[in-house]
Design a protein around this motif. Structure first.
Motif, PDB file in Angstrom:
ATOM      1  N   TYR A 270       0.851  -1.179   0.000  1.00  0.00           N
ATOM      2  CA  TYR A 270       0.000   0.000   0.000  1.00  0.00           C
ATOM      3  C   TYR A 270       0.890   1.233   0.000  1.00  0.00           C
ATOM      4  CZ  TYR A 270       1.216  -0.527   4.951  1.00  0.00           C
ATOM      5  OH  TYR A 270       1.908  -0.705   6.117  1.00  0.00           O
ATOM      6  N   ASP A 271       0.334   2.328  -0.499  1.00  0.00           N
ATOM      7  CA  ASP A 271       1.059   3.595  -0.374  1.00  0.00           C
ATOM      8  C   ASP A 271       1.013   4.016   1.085  1.00  0.00           C
ATOM      9  OD1 ASP A 271       1.498   3.644  -3.059  1.00  0.00           O
ATOM     10  OD2 ASP A 271      -0.299   4.823  -3.497  1.00  0.00           O
ATOM     11  N   PHE A 272       2.172   4.361   1.631  1.00  0.00           N
ATOM     12  CA  PHE A 272       2.185   4.774   3.035  1.00  0.00           C
ATOM     13  C   PHE A 272       1.340   6.043   3.180  1.00  0.00           C
ATOM     14  CE2 PHE A 272       6.693   2.943   4.075  1.00  0.00           C
ATOM     15  CZ  PHE A 272       6.266   1.694   3.659  1.00  0.00           C
ATOM     16  N   PRO A 273       0.355   6.019   4.076  1.00  0.00           N
ATOM     17  CA  PRO A 273      -0.432   7.244   4.288  1.00  0.00           C
ATOM     18  C   PRO A 273       0.481   8.375   4.742  1.00  0.00           C
ATOM     19  CG  PRO A 273      -1.386   5.371   5.487  1.00  0.00           C
ATOM     20  CD  PRO A 273      -0.056   4.927   4.964  1.00  0.00           C
ATOM     21  N   TRP A 431       3.788   8.030   6.940  1.00  0.00           N
ATOM     22  CA  TRP A 431       4.656   9.200   7.016  1.00  0.00           C
ATOM     23  C   TRP A 431       3.997  10.271   7.854  1.00  0.00           C
ATOM     24  CZ3 TRP A 431       9.502   9.055   5.329  1.00  0.00           C
ATOM     25  CH2 TRP A 431       9.857   8.245   4.242  1.00  0.00           C
ATOM     26  N   VAL A 432       4.732  10.856   8.762  1.00  0.00           N
ATOM     27  CA  VAL A 432       4.277  12.090   9.402  1.00  0.00           C
ATOM     28  C   VAL A 432       5.140  13.204   8.823  1.00  0.00           C
ATOM     29  CG1 VAL A 432       4.024  13.355  11.575  1.00  0.00           C
ATOM     30  CG2 VAL A 432       3.512  10.905  11.479  1.00  0.00           C
ATOM     31  N   ILE A 433       4.509  14.261   8.324  1.00  0.00           N
ATOM     32  CA  ILE A 433       5.240  15.297   7.595  1.00  0.00           C
ATOM     33  C   ILE A 433       4.956  16.689   8.158  1.00  0.00           C
ATOM     34  CG2 ILE A 433       5.324  13.923   5.470  1.00  0.00           C
ATOM     35  CD1 ILE A 433       2.979  15.586   4.424  1.00  0.00           C
ATOM     36  N   ASP A 434       5.651  17.659   7.620  1.00  0.00           N
ATOM     37  CA  ASP A 434       5.359  19.075   7.930  1.00  0.00           C
ATOM     38  C   ASP A 434       5.557  19.425   9.403  1.00  0.00           C
ATOM     39  OD1 ASP A 434       4.692  19.194   5.295  1.00  0.00           O
ATOM     40  OD2 ASP A 434       2.558  19.607   5.596  1.00  0.00           O
ATOM     41  N   TYR A 477      10.038  14.929   7.443  1.00  0.00           N
ATOM     42  CA  TYR A 477       9.206  13.716   7.393  1.00  0.00           C
ATOM     43  C   TYR A 477       9.774  12.659   8.328  1.00  0.00           C
ATOM     44  CZ  TYR A 477      12.888  13.988   3.932  1.00  0.00           C
ATOM     45  OH  TYR A 477      14.085  14.247   3.320  1.00  0.00           O
ATOM     46  N   ASP A 478       8.891  12.001   9.007  1.00  0.00           N
ATOM     47  CA  ASP A 478       9.269  10.838   9.818  1.00  0.00           C
ATOM     48  C   ASP A 478       8.560   9.616   9.247  1.00  0.00           C
ATOM     49  OD1 ASP A 478      10.740  12.376  11.539  1.00  0.00           O
ATOM     50  OD2 ASP A 478       9.413  12.120  13.273  1.00  0.00           O
ATOM     51  N   MET A 479       9.275   8.498   9.188  1.00  0.00           N
ATOM     52  CA  MET A 479       8.593   7.253   8.847  1.00  0.00           C
ATOM     53  C   MET A 479       8.242   6.550  10.153  1.00  0.00           C
ATOM     54  SD  MET A 479       9.711   3.967   6.509  1.00  0.00           S
ATOM     55  CE  MET A 479      10.012   4.815   4.976  1.00  0.00           C
ATOM     56  N   GLU A 485       8.774   5.685  15.735  1.00  0.00           N
ATOM     57  CA  GLU A 485       9.432   6.513  14.729  1.00  0.00           C
ATOM     58  C   GLU A 485      10.672   5.726  14.308  1.00  0.00           C
ATOM     59  OE1 GLU A 485      11.330  10.117  16.149  1.00  0.00           O
ATOM     60  OE2 GLU A 485      12.615   9.913  14.384  1.00  0.00           O
ATOM     61  N   ILE A 486      10.654   5.190  13.098  1.00  0.00           N
ATOM     62  CA  ILE A 486      11.802   4.386  12.675  1.00  0.00           C
ATOM     63  C   ILE A 486      12.796   5.188  11.845  1.00  0.00           C
ATOM     64  CG2 ILE A 486      10.581   2.192  12.848  1.00  0.00           C
ATOM     65  CD1 ILE A 486      10.295   2.227   9.799  1.00  0.00           C
ATOM     66  N   GLY A 487      12.352   6.332  11.335  1.00  0.00           N
ATOM     67  CA  GLY A 487      13.280   7.155  10.567  1.00  0.00           C
ATOM     68  C   GLY A 487      12.771   8.575  10.457  1.00  0.00           C
ATOM     69  N   GLY A 488      13.679   9.494  10.195  1.00  0.00           N
ATOM     70  CA  GLY A 488      13.258  10.878  10.039  1.00  0.00           C
ATOM     71  C   GLY A 488      14.271  11.650   9.246  1.00  0.00           C
ATOM     72  N   GLY A 489      13.792  12.651   8.538  1.00  0.00           N
ATOM     73  CA  GLY A 489      14.731  13.443   7.763  1.00  0.00           C
ATOM     74  C   GLY A 489      14.102  14.706   7.231  1.00  0.00           C
TER      75      GLY A 489
END
Lengths: 597, 597
Positions: A270-273, A431-434, A477-479, A485-489
């Motif tokens: 699926y596309d990550f929301p 994804w958490v963004i912004d 963005y964080d994954m 939270e497994i990643g962020g950038g």
């Protein structure tokens, strides 16, 4: 020669073959006329049989006297078993032994090698890590870690990323957490610092024209520890040039799917929301929401703002918020004691002032200690907004916006876990963004960067640079996987003028910025490609995929929560002679001691 | 979007396509009616053309004003070049620009980005490493390093090795070089040490049943530095269980061939010769001989033992040796000054007492300052043993065996290099095996382990344990490439009783051994598989393959010979507040200062 086959390898097709096997004695069972010797290695177990009548002299007694975990070499012949074990890959055969050599002896073990460790303390496991790792589960976790690292590297190499290692003996990180420092013997009085992340180096590599970089790097933070944090950890560090945020999200999503598939054997089709930071905080009280279950936060601030209940109306009046989660179908669990425990939890760990609740019982009656403070219309507005049904309970917090979100977000997770709302078979990436660029630090009385000061900001938010810093959102963005939270950038600033403005807003003068980031700011003046990247916490990500509760389960040699390696007994005292050579005892510190007087 | 293609990608087939390109301005050439804008990125260069007449208004002037190393984005159309450049992969085409956007500006560079660096100091290169790495050669070295790491990992993963990371915050290494230490804030007064190698951990992993392990690990030694040594370096660390020395040599030889082929594009289609340590020392005066050229050491001790030349006879008498190398066909190079330089070299760096020589001139006359000390028969025996021919010179050292070998071995390399005896196109791998277990330490007045105390010894040499320790050879091996030791390892002791004996011979009491290696000795008591391994110095190995003179050419961010990172300016002073938190200033050291008074 020690072996012709490993211990997971022999099949019925091998019957009749002469083989050599080596491994650990898992157990010896005496069946009177024969012995079953079960051998174990990394690949599995194989049964060896010693016939009392037909085996060479002394062999039966020798094998009978073996201890568990002795290491032996066996020569013998593979034969079909009379009673096959379908649960074992080698269960169709056994090996009739001709010789058994003892390669090394084992003392009685401090604990048995099996996956039932309910009576085993973490300290014992860490002290005897070499025995703990013999357990199938732990050996599998090591294998999974290897699979994960390999999947990451294969994916990134295919895509043209270069694996480049950056220094471990580096320089202190301004604006970061606390560094571990390393005294320099040659440059007396000076210190290296262990890197918290290769952040500046990876940007430097983009300035150098490397274009696509990755590294699986050890990183270090001298912070207080907890279950998902270690003083040293493995970071997958990635940076790309000439890319937009969209390019990075797409590439990383593809990589994450591939890694997930290789490690778990499952698919993430699926596309990550994508959810912006503010929505995540509003709905889940967390910037890393676990979306595998509901119990979302519902805002009832407007419904209670004008009520007579001071605790709620007052919180609303002073700019706070009143929010609730609604737990359906578990009324019997919500004893007075359990609710009390929950209240203590949010008070103790999240500084909430209290926890209110409204229960709708089986007869559709509203039962709540706070019901009396509301008019019927108010109560109806509240239960209406919360869509409260028979057999549900609403848990309510009224506090500052931050406290309400954090406390209720944590409460949601606790209740979700304890009442089994989470389907452990499910895996939700998003994804958490912004994220916001600036946050006010009460302690330092200045704005600090939420992410780091090199984060690019949204074009449309640049107008707020001179108006309202808190409104500025970043290209960041964080994954998130299952609430971790497994990643962020982020996209980075590649314009040195904008970078100067950001430092100014962070309260750093030109001189201070120069002092802290001098070499890096200088590098930004020699032609910088637009660039951005991301960093993943490999340990945490693996823990989330394997549904482990602690990163210690997926790190080969973890440290305790006090930063100790119980096996090697580190840290430890150091030879006085060495401390003197490092100048730790002499001039530098003696001078300091004099000053102190 | 920043690019549709990279700058090494466009071909004649792309003619007519609209493209977007981004990269650094390599140069702008003004041809009056048009401009050539040459763009560079990691993949290559592409020529962009701006026509004065036919391009959008302002574009010509904008491009003309660009600085080298500005970063730009170009949109335009690919077209066939009228004059093609066959030396350039993209030389068949050019891109006619429609737009050029400046993405970021570059100041005037401290040095130009090209591979001619004769006037560039190492310090400048390291300070501006991000510019130094833009040079094609350095970028290629980074790519080769990536290729090497990938080749290693692919090979080992295929063979079932697990990539397992071991702690960087570890414990001091007894019996090793000097450690870097890291103060612990939580465990006040205690220190971690950065690992010199994961030696104990990899053996622990064998005890744990991991069977085949590898790791590309950062390792650390606080030693004085030189051209092929850095305070932190990358080690390929490997360990295997249930193997013999032969198994390891075969597996590692296959791996080395694969890595060599991937990195250099050449083949190493031969079985690596094996030479025992004593032969290597005898013939080459080195345990890492460069066998690409002759000039081997010839022993003339017996020929001069009874001569009247005191310097030689005395050395022989006191157990030393007299050896020579014979250099053919270069008499004219051996001026009095050159011979004097060579003598100084062996005296200064290798403590040789002197350097003698015998020259056979074109007329077959023996010319030597020392000829007069020998009878005709003696002289003839010497020149006969040395097979001296017309036009050759013998360089002779008479000293203790160690000094003679070391000095003459070094002299052989120096002369071989300076007189071009080495074919730089050639690559010679070999194994040096059978190193001695013990060497006498004058300084500590005890035997020390040549390799490390866990090295297994040859079965047939065990009898010497109670007689002559220096005669004991180990199951050990070094891989050598072109005179560099690129890797070394051994079979380990898996018998804790033998391990106890070895410690005793090293002068360590049970208590001392327990104190230094306690946890490890304990691990050896719970069932240990026979095991062995090897460790490669990745930086040095890559340097040897790429024929670089310094490991700094193959390390992304190396330190100077004083251990400094000139770019980030590390090591550096540390905040007093942090030193206090680490307890480096307060109680521990203040107490020490008091004691000192």
């Amino acid at each position: 020669m020690y072996r012709t086959h490993n211990l997971g390898q022999l099949r019925i097709e091998n019957a009749g073959e002469e083989v050599v096997l080596s491994g650990w004695v898992a157990n010896v069972r005496d069946m009177n006329h024969f012995l079953f010797l079960v051998l174990r290695d990394r690949e599995g177990i194989t049964q060896v049989i010693i016939d009392k009548e037909n085996s060479p002299e002394g062999l039966f007694e020798k094998v009978k006297a073996l201890n568990n975990e002795d290491v032996v070499r066996v020569t013998g012949t593979v034969r079909e078993r009379s009673s096959k074990n379908k649960d074992m890959p080698t269960g169709d055969i056994e090996v009739a032994a001709d010789t058994v050599d003892i390669l090394s002896r084992s003392l009685q073990l401090p604990f048995a090698i099996n996956d039932n460790i309910t009576n085993l303390s973490e300290d014992m496991r860490l002290k005897y890590r070499y025995l703990d790792l013999r357990r199938t589960k732990m050996l599998n976790n090591l294998k999974k870690r290897n699979t994960m690292l390999k999947a990451i590297r294969d994916y990134l190499t295919d895509k043209g990323f270069l694996d480049i290692d950056t220094p471990v003996l580096a320089k202190a990180t301004p604006e970061g957490a606390r560094d571990f420092i390393v005294p320099s013997r040659i440059n007396k009085g000076d210190f290296y610092a262990l890197p918290q992340s290769p952040q500046l180096f990876k940007q430097i590599l983009m300035v150098a024209g490397v274009d696509k970089y990755y590294q699986l790097a050890k990183c270090f933070r001298d912070e207080d520890l907890r279950a998902d944090r270690q003083p040293e950890f493995t970071q997958l560090d990635i940076e790309m040039s000439f890319v937009t945020q969209e390019d990075i999200l797409c590439e990383m999503e593809k990589m994450a799917k591939k890694v997930f598939e290789k490690v778990t054997g499952k698919k993430a089709d699926y596309d990550f929301p994508r959810m912006d930071y503010y929505e995540a905080m509003d709905r889940y009280g967390s910037d890393k929401p676990d979306t595998r279950f509901g119990l979302e936060l519902i805002d009832i601030t407007e419904e209670v703002r004008n009520s007579g209940f001071k605790a709620f109306a007052g919180a609303a009046e002073s700019g706070g918020s009143i929010k609730a989660i609604v737990v359906p179908g578990n009324l019997e669990k919500f004893s007075r004691k359990y609710i009390g425990d929950l209240e203590n939890y949010v008070k103790t760990y999240y500084k909430a002032k209290g926890l209110a609740h409204i229960r709708i019982d089986e007869n559709n009656e509203t039962v709540s200690p706070i019901a009396k403070f509301f008019s019927e219309a108010e109560l109806s507005a509240i239960t209406g907004k919360l869509e409260l049904k028979a057999g549900s309970i609403a848990l309510i917090i009224a506090d500052t916006k931050d406290v309400t979100n954090n406390a209720l977000g944590a409460l949601r997770l606790k209740v979700g876990n304890e009442l089994d709302f989470i389907n452990e078979e499910q895996d939700n990436f998003l994804w958490v963004i912004d994220f916001p660029m600036f946050e006010w630090s009460e302690e330092e009385e200045r704005y600090k960067s939420t992410h780091h000061p090199f984060t690019a900001i949204k074009e449309e938010d640049k107008e707020f640079l001179n108006k309202n810093l808190e409104k500025i959102r970043t290209l960041s963005y964080d994954m998130v996987l299952n609430g971790y939270e497994i990643g962020g950038g982020s996209i980075r600033i590649h314009d040195s003028e904008l970078q100067d403005v950001i430092f100014e807003k962070l309260g750093l003068s030109k001189e201070e910025a120069e002092e802290k980031f001098g070499f890096f700011l200088n590098a930004l003046r020699y032609g910088v490609p637009p660039h951005g990247g991301i960093a993943f916490g490999v340990d945490r990500w693996l823990m989330a995929m394997l549904k482990e509760d602690s990163i210690k389960e997926v790190i080969p040699f973890p440290k305790t929560n006090k930063g100790q390696d119980l096996m090697m007994e580190a840290p430890a005292a150091v030879d006085k002679k060495q401390l003197e050579e490092e100048l730790l005892l002499k001039s530098l510190y003696v001078e300091e001691a004099k000053e102190d007087k």
